[in-house]
Design a protein around this motif. Structure first.
Motif, PDB file in Angstrom:
ATOM      1  N   SER A  11       0.878  -1.288   0.021  1.00 22.32           N
ATOM      2  CA  SER A  11      -0.054  -0.089   0.145  1.00 22.32           C
ATOM      3  C   SER A  11       0.731   1.155   0.084  1.00 22.32           C
ATOM      4  O   SER A  11       1.714   1.457   1.007  1.00 22.32           O
ATOM      5  CB  SER A  11      -1.017  -0.122   0.984  1.00 22.32           C
ATOM      6  OG  SER A  11      -1.621   1.197   1.454  1.00 22.32           O
ATOM      7  N   ARG A  12       0.501   2.129  -0.851  1.00 24.98           N
ATOM      8  CA  ARG A  12       1.185   3.242  -0.976  1.00 24.98           C
ATOM      9  C   ARG A  12       0.841   4.373   0.130  1.00 24.98           C
ATOM     10  O   ARG A  12       1.681   5.139   0.847  1.00 24.98           O
ATOM     11  CB  ARG A  12       0.843   4.130  -2.442  1.00 24.98           C
ATOM     12  CG  ARG A  12       1.531   3.406  -3.385  1.00 24.98           C
ATOM     13  CD  ARG A  12       1.425   4.152  -4.619  1.00 24.98           C
ATOM     14  NE  ARG A  12       1.904   3.677  -5.942  1.00 24.98           N
ATOM     15  CZ  ARG A  12       1.651   4.013  -7.176  1.00 24.98           C
ATOM     16  NH1 ARG A  12       1.194   5.163  -7.482  1.00 24.98           N
ATOM     17  NH2 ARG A  12       2.166   3.441  -8.105  1.00 24.98           N
ATOM     18  N   ARG A  13      -0.164   3.896   0.662  1.00 23.54           N
ATOM     19  CA  ARG A  13      -0.940   5.041   1.831  1.00 23.54           C
ATOM     20  C   ARG A  13      -0.491   4.280   3.167  1.00 23.54           C
ATOM     21  O   ARG A  13      -0.420   5.224   4.033  1.00 23.54           O
ATOM     22  CB  ARG A  13      -2.471   5.031   1.851  1.00 23.54           C
ATOM     23  CG  ARG A  13      -3.119   5.523   0.813  1.00 23.54           C
ATOM     24  CD  ARG A  13      -4.508   5.710   0.698  1.00 23.54           C
ATOM     25  NE  ARG A  13      -5.313   5.878   2.133  1.00 23.54           N
ATOM     26  CZ  ARG A  13      -6.201   5.656   2.095  1.00 23.54           C
ATOM     27  NH1 ARG A  13      -7.316   5.277   1.205  1.00 23.54           N
ATOM     28  NH2 ARG A  13      -6.976   6.081   3.339  1.00 23.54           N
ATOM     29  N   SER A  15       1.765   3.631   6.503  1.00 23.40           N
ATOM     30  CA  SER A  15       3.068   4.265   6.858  1.00 23.40           C
ATOM     31  C   SER A  15       3.685   3.291   7.909  1.00 23.40           C
ATOM     32  O   SER A  15       4.700   3.425   8.426  1.00 23.40           O
ATOM     33  CB  SER A  15       2.551   5.386   7.697  1.00 23.40           C
ATOM     34  OG  SER A  15       1.494   5.160   8.843  1.00 23.40           O
ATOM     35  N   PRO A  32       3.969  -0.894   3.739  1.00 23.24           N
ATOM     36  CA  PRO A  32       4.286   0.298   2.883  1.00 23.24           C
ATOM     37  C   PRO A  32       5.423  -0.173   1.871  1.00 23.24           C
ATOM     38  O   PRO A  32       5.812  -1.130   1.969  1.00 23.24           O
ATOM     39  CB  PRO A  32       5.182   1.023   3.793  1.00 23.24           C
ATOM     40  CG  PRO A  32       4.938   0.499   5.056  1.00 23.24           C
ATOM     41  CD  PRO A  32       4.554  -0.826   4.976  1.00 23.24           C
ATOM     42  N   HIS A 191      -8.917  11.757   6.227  1.00 20.98           N
ATOM     43  CA  HIS A 191      -8.074  11.534   5.087  1.00 20.98           C
ATOM     44  C   HIS A 191      -7.985  12.543   4.179  1.00 20.98           C
ATOM     45  O   HIS A 191      -7.311  12.600   3.268  1.00 20.98           O
ATOM     46  CB  HIS A 191      -8.404  10.078   4.611  1.00 20.98           C
ATOM     47  CG  HIS A 191      -7.978   8.751   5.488  1.00 20.98           C
ATOM     48  ND1 HIS A 191      -6.669   8.838   5.659  1.00 20.98           N
ATOM     49  CD2 HIS A 191      -8.398   7.779   5.650  1.00 20.98           C
ATOM     50  CE1 HIS A 191      -6.218   7.829   6.452  1.00 20.98           C
ATOM     51  NE2 HIS A 191      -7.416   7.251   6.226  1.00 20.98           N
ATOM     52  N   HIS A 194      -5.186  14.479   5.331  1.00 27.35           N
ATOM     53  CA  HIS A 194      -4.036  13.453   5.470  1.00 27.35           C
ATOM     54  C   HIS A 194      -4.049  12.229   4.808  1.00 27.35           C
ATOM     55  O   HIS A 194      -4.922  11.393   5.757  1.00 27.35           O
ATOM     56  CB  HIS A 194      -3.586  13.550   6.884  1.00 27.35           C
ATOM     57  CG  HIS A 194      -3.163  14.852   7.664  1.00 27.35           C
ATOM     58  ND1 HIS A 194      -2.337  15.730   7.424  1.00 27.35           N
ATOM     59  CD2 HIS A 194      -4.108  15.687   8.412  1.00 27.35           C
ATOM     60  CE1 HIS A 194      -2.392  16.713   8.215  1.00 27.35           C
ATOM     61  NE2 HIS A 194      -3.534  16.570   8.785  1.00 27.35           N
ATOM     62  N   ASP A 196      -2.534   9.764   4.548  1.00 23.88           N
ATOM     63  CA  ASP A 196      -1.598   8.611   5.286  1.00 23.88           C
ATOM     64  C   ASP A 196      -2.230   8.346   6.601  1.00 23.88           C
ATOM     65  O   ASP A 196      -3.310   9.005   6.905  1.00 23.88           O
ATOM     66  CB  ASP A 196      -0.395   8.929   5.153  1.00 23.88           C
ATOM     67  CG  ASP A 196       0.209  10.253   5.695  1.00 23.88           C
ATOM     68  OD1 ASP A 196      -0.790  10.645   6.508  1.00 23.88           O
ATOM     69  OD2 ASP A 196       1.233  10.523   5.826  1.00 23.88           O
ATOM     70  N   HIS A 197      -1.518   7.688   7.295  1.00 22.27           N
ATOM     71  CA  HIS A 197      -1.747   7.552   8.777  1.00 22.27           C
ATOM     72  C   HIS A 197      -0.829   8.042   9.693  1.00 22.27           C
ATOM     73  O   HIS A 197      -0.236   7.353  10.595  1.00 22.27           O
ATOM     74  CB  HIS A 197      -2.057   5.773   9.055  1.00 22.27           C
ATOM     75  CG  HIS A 197      -3.545   5.539   8.685  1.00 22.27           C
ATOM     76  ND1 HIS A 197      -3.583   4.336   7.646  1.00 22.27           N
ATOM     77  CD2 HIS A 197      -4.665   5.700   9.123  1.00 22.27           C
ATOM     78  CE1 HIS A 197      -4.661   4.235   7.512  1.00 22.27           C
ATOM     79  NE2 HIS A 197      -5.462   5.078   8.194  1.00 22.27           N
ATOM     80  N   SER A 198      -0.226   9.345   9.250  1.00 20.78           N
ATOM     81  CA  SER A 198       0.643  10.016   9.940  1.00 20.78           C
ATOM     82  C   SER A 198       0.293  10.500  11.458  1.00 20.78           C
ATOM     83  O   SER A 198      -1.014  10.426  11.711  1.00 20.78           O
ATOM     84  CB  SER A 198       1.150  11.179   9.038  1.00 20.78           C
ATOM     85  OG  SER A 198       0.035  12.157   9.061  1.00 20.78           O
TER      86      SER A 198
END
Length: 233
Positions: A11-13, A15, A32, A191, A194, A196-198
């Motif tokens: 997954s690109r999303r 983290s 990732p 989302h 953001h 991602d899950h930063s």
């Protein structure tokens, strides 16, 4: 100890590495992009106890799927709407699902799989009428914007948000309590800021949903609210 077989999803999303366990798809390891394979295997090996417990829990929650008497529902308990409808079969030449306000009426089908498919299509229409306006309401309350909303029947996700700002909601949310439905919607709305899950994402979600931790935990056990027939086909 032999490692548990698993499916790998890049997954690109993502983290961080995470593991999803479902009754239908088994163990799915989400990683990732660019994560070395040896790191994945070490991660799965370290989590083997958790995987075993998660499999046992999922099997217990989904054990009702094997009961043939539930292949066609006798009633629909839509907790998100605080509504409960008996399902009745009526005569008709064409396959059709309607609701008269008190009952869900299914006409024109004897095949159980066809009835389940028709009910799923009807629930998607209900979701567009009920879930999408709630999403818009929450977005307005918190000053968040998305491009469009869709209602689908995803196998493993309650919702998602694309890079173009499209939020997809699962019609199966209709079977969940309202607080968890709102949590899913707020998660996807976060989302839009953001993707991602930063740390910034979780900080925003905490501001949107102060009880997000308990809601997130409850969501991992939400399969128990889904009726057997929605996962049969």
């Amino acid at each position: 100890m032999t490692q548990s077989p698993f499916q790998l999803r890049i997954s690109r999303r993502a983290s961080r590495l995470r593991i999803d366990v479902s009754a239908r798809r088994g163990v799915i390891v989400v990683v990732p992009e660019g994560t070395p394979r040896e790191i994945v295997h070490r991660f799965v090996h370290a989590k083997r106890g958790w995987i075993r417990r998660a499999r046992d829990r999922v099997a217990a929650e989904a054990g009702h799927l094997a009961r043939p008497d539930e292949s066609v529902p006798a009633r629909l308990d839509l907790r998100a709407l605080d509504a409960e409808y008996p399902v009745e079969r009526v005569d008709g030449d064409q396959l059709r699902v309607d609701c008269d306000g008190a009952r869900v009426l299914v006409a024109g089908a004897d095949d159980a799989a066809a009835v389940r498919a028709a009910l799923a299509r009807w629930l998607k229409r209900v979701g567009r009428r009920q879930l999408v306006p709630r999403l818009a309401e929450l977005a307005g309350e918190h000053g968040l914007h998305y491009e469009r909303a869709a209602v689908r029947g995803q196998r493993t996700r309650w919702g998602s948000c694309s890079g173009r700002g499209t939020i997809s909601l699962n019609y199966k949310l209709l079977f969940l309590p309202p607080a968890l439905v709102d949590h899913v919607m707020l998660h996807e709305l976060a989302h839009t800021r953001h993707l991602d899950h930063s740390h910034e994402f979780w900080r925003l979600l905490g501001a949107l949903d102060p009880q997000w931790r308990s809601h997130h935990t409850a969501l991992t056990r939400a399969m128990r609210w889904l009726p057997a027939w929605v996962e049969m086909d």
